[in-house]
Design a protein around this motif. Structure first.
Motif, mmCIF file in Angstrom:
data_model
loop_
_atom_site.group_PDB
_atom_site.id
_atom_site.type_symbol
_atom_site.label_atom_id
_atom_site.label_comp_id
_atom_site.label_asym_id
_atom_site.label_seq_id
_atom_site.Cartn_x
_atom_site.Cartn_y
_atom_site.Cartn_z
ATOM 1 N N THR A 44 -67.887 14.344 -88.176
ATOM 2 C CA THR A 44 -68.013 13.829 -86.812
ATOM 3 C C THR A 44 -67.219 12.533 -86.694
ATOM 4 O O THR A 44 -66.986 11.833 -87.687
ATOM 5 C CB THR A 44 -69.482 13.552 -86.416
ATOM 6 O OG1 THR A 44 -70.005 12.543 -87.280
ATOM 7 C CG2 THR A 44 -70.327 14.798 -86.515
ATOM 8 N N LEU A 86 -59.474 14.376 -86.446
ATOM 9 C CA LEU A 86 -58.736 14.905 -87.588
ATOM 10 C C LEU A 86 -57.979 13.792 -88.310
ATOM 11 O O LEU A 86 -57.917 13.779 -89.541
ATOM 12 C CB LEU A 86 -57.801 16.030 -87.155
ATOM 13 C CG LEU A 86 -58.509 17.286 -86.629
ATOM 14 C CD1 LEU A 86 -57.484 18.330 -86.217
ATOM 15 C CD2 LEU A 86 -59.482 17.852 -87.639
ATOM 16 N N PHE A 125 -61.120 26.614 -86.133
ATOM 17 C CA PHE A 125 -62.275 25.722 -86.238
ATOM 18 C C PHE A 125 -62.789 25.399 -84.843
ATOM 19 O O PHE A 125 -62.050 25.420 -83.869
ATOM 20 C CB PHE A 125 -61.942 24.454 -87.030
ATOM 21 C CG PHE A 125 -60.834 23.608 -86.469
ATOM 22 C CD1 PHE A 125 -61.104 22.516 -85.662
ATOM 23 C CD2 PHE A 125 -59.511 23.888 -86.778
ATOM 24 C CE1 PHE A 125 -60.080 21.727 -85.164
ATOM 25 C CE2 PHE A 125 -58.475 23.110 -86.292
ATOM 26 C CZ PHE A 125 -58.765 22.020 -85.473
ATOM 27 N N VAL A 171 -64.972 22.769 -82.254
ATOM 28 C CA VAL A 171 -65.261 21.355 -82.020
ATOM 29 C C VAL A 171 -66.209 21.253 -80.840
ATOM 30 O O VAL A 171 -66.033 21.947 -79.837
ATOM 31 C CB VAL A 171 -63.971 20.554 -81.702
ATOM 32 C CG1 VAL A 171 -64.290 19.088 -81.451
ATOM 33 C CG2 VAL A 171 -62.939 20.710 -82.801
ATOM 34 N N ARG A 184 -60.574 22.172 -95.391
ATOM 35 C CA ARG A 184 -61.957 22.668 -95.275
ATOM 36 C C ARG A 184 -62.933 21.658 -95.868
ATOM 37 O O ARG A 184 -63.974 21.371 -95.287
ATOM 38 C CB ARG A 184 -62.094 24.024 -95.965
ATOM 39 C CG ARG A 184 -61.199 25.105 -95.350
ATOM 40 C CD ARG A 184 -61.314 26.414 -96.098
ATOM 41 N NE ARG A 184 -62.584 27.040 -95.825
ATOM 42 C CZ ARG A 184 -62.926 27.628 -94.669
ATOM 43 N NH1 ARG A 184 -62.054 27.667 -93.698
ATOM 44 N NH2 ARG A 184 -64.091 28.171 -94.502
ATOM 45 N N LEU A 241 -66.039 26.511 -89.168
ATOM 46 C CA LEU A 241 -64.749 26.688 -89.825
ATOM 47 C C LEU A 241 -64.569 28.166 -90.102
ATOM 48 O O LEU A 241 -65.364 28.764 -90.829
ATOM 49 C CB LEU A 241 -64.705 25.909 -91.144
ATOM 50 C CG LEU A 241 -64.739 24.384 -91.041
ATOM 51 C CD1 LEU A 241 -64.908 23.767 -92.416
ATOM 52 C CD2 LEU A 241 -63.487 23.865 -90.363
ATOM 53 N N GLU A 255 -67.424 16.648 -83.028
ATOM 54 C CA GLU A 255 -68.014 17.197 -84.249
ATOM 55 C C GLU A 255 -67.421 18.567 -84.556
ATOM 56 O O GLU A 255 -67.283 19.409 -83.657
ATOM 57 C CB GLU A 255 -69.518 17.332 -84.038
ATOM 58 C CG GLU A 255 -70.258 18.007 -85.144
ATOM 59 C CD GLU A 255 -71.734 18.191 -84.823
ATOM 60 O OE1 GLU A 255 -72.448 18.642 -85.729
ATOM 61 O OE2 GLU A 255 -72.168 17.920 -83.686
ATOM 62 N N ILE A 256 -67.074 18.791 -85.809
ATOM 63 C CA ILE A 256 -66.668 20.127 -86.248
ATOM 64 C C ILE A 256 -67.930 20.976 -86.284
ATOM 65 O O ILE A 256 -68.932 20.598 -86.897
ATOM 66 C CB ILE A 256 -66.008 20.086 -87.644
ATOM 67 C CG1 ILE A 256 -64.734 19.248 -87.622
ATOM 68 C CG2 ILE A 256 -65.743 21.500 -88.174
ATOM 69 C CD1 ILE A 256 -63.600 19.813 -86.802
ATOM 70 N N THR A 257 -67.902 22.118 -85.608
ATOM 71 C CA THR A 257 -69.093 22.969 -85.539
ATOM 72 C C THR A 257 -68.970 24.233 -86.368
ATOM 73 O O THR A 257 -69.985 24.833 -86.721
ATOM 74 C CB THR A 257 -69.397 23.374 -84.085
ATOM 75 O OG1 THR A 257 -68.245 24.030 -83.532
ATOM 76 C CG2 THR A 257 -69.761 22.153 -83.250
ATOM 77 N N LEU A 308 -63.258 18.548 -93.689
ATOM 78 C CA LEU A 308 -63.969 18.803 -92.425
ATOM 79 C C LEU A 308 -65.429 19.191 -92.652
ATOM 80 O O LEU A 308 -66.144 19.458 -91.689
ATOM 81 C CB LEU A 308 -63.237 19.878 -91.619
ATOM 82 C CG LEU A 308 -61.833 19.480 -91.150
ATOM 83 C CD1 LEU A 308 -61.208 20.603 -90.336
ATOM 84 C CD2 LEU A 308 -61.850 18.176 -90.374
ATOM 85 N N MET A 333 -71.160 18.799 -90.903
ATOM 86 C CA MET A 333 -69.719 18.842 -90.737
ATOM 87 C C MET A 333 -69.242 17.484 -90.216
ATOM 88 O O MET A 333 -70.033 16.667 -89.777
ATOM 89 C CB MET A 333 -69.327 19.960 -89.789
ATOM 90 C CG MET A 333 -69.731 21.333 -90.270
ATOM 91 S SD MET A 333 -68.330 22.279 -90.812
ATOM 92 C CE MET A 333 -69.081 23.876 -90.911
ATOM 93 N N THR A 373 -60.036 15.059 -80.415
ATOM 94 C CA THR A 373 -59.872 15.980 -81.544
ATOM 95 C C THR A 373 -58.813 15.452 -82.507
ATOM 96 O O THR A 373 -59.018 15.441 -83.724
ATOM 97 C CB THR A 373 -59.504 17.396 -81.057
ATOM 98 O OG1 THR A 373 -60.591 17.909 -80.276
ATOM 99 C CG2 THR A 373 -59.235 18.337 -82.216
#
Length: 138
Positions: free
Chosen positions: A3, A38, A91, A93, A132, A86, A82-84, A135, A1, A34
């Motif tokens: 980062t 994004l 979501f 983070v 999606r 979805l 980091e997106i962890t 990310l 995902m 965050t």
């Protein structure tokens, strides 16, 4: 995902009388991290992606942190975000704050993609497929 990493210089006003960062300020740093993550994923500033995707924001619905080492005025810390996960409209983070290369804080957030409803309030909305993909969804 996806980062992303930013650097933050600790300012005098971030610190308490003991000379260390007052803990709520870390959450302000993480909120900014965050938004920066994004913005990097969407290749546009937050003020633009809010409009581009027609959303009211990404409010936090859960957060927490484990504080390992303090930081002080003048320190330059690195925050890796980091997106962890979805979900349909949410979501996760993970933030890792490093000071002098050592892990100082681990934090997590859960955020919700929200739009304005007809009454001026907010409600969750499904993450767009484009978001999606950007990310890191497979």
């Amino acid at each position: 995902m996806f980062t992303h990493t930013i650097k933050v210089e600790i300012q005098f006003g971030d610190c308490d009388p003991a000379g260390i960062v007052y803990y709520p300020n870390y959450f302000r740093f993480f909120d900014n991290a965050t938004a920066a993550m994004l913005s990097a994923a969407f290749a546009m500033h937050k003020r633009n992606w809010l409009d581009h995707y027609g959303i009211a924001g990404i409010p936090m619905v859960d957060t927490g942190a484990r504080f390992i080492k303090p930081s002080s005025f003048g320190d330059v810390v690195e925050i890796s975000s980091e997106i962890t996960e979805l979900g349909r409209s949410s979501f996760g983070v993970k933030h890792s704050l490093l000071r002098d290369g050592d892990l100082a804080i681990e934090a997590h957030e859960k955020r919700v993609w929200v739009v304005r409803d007809d009454n001026g309030g907010i409600r969750s909305a499904a993450l767009p497929d484009e978001v999606r993909k950007l990310l890191g969804a497979q």
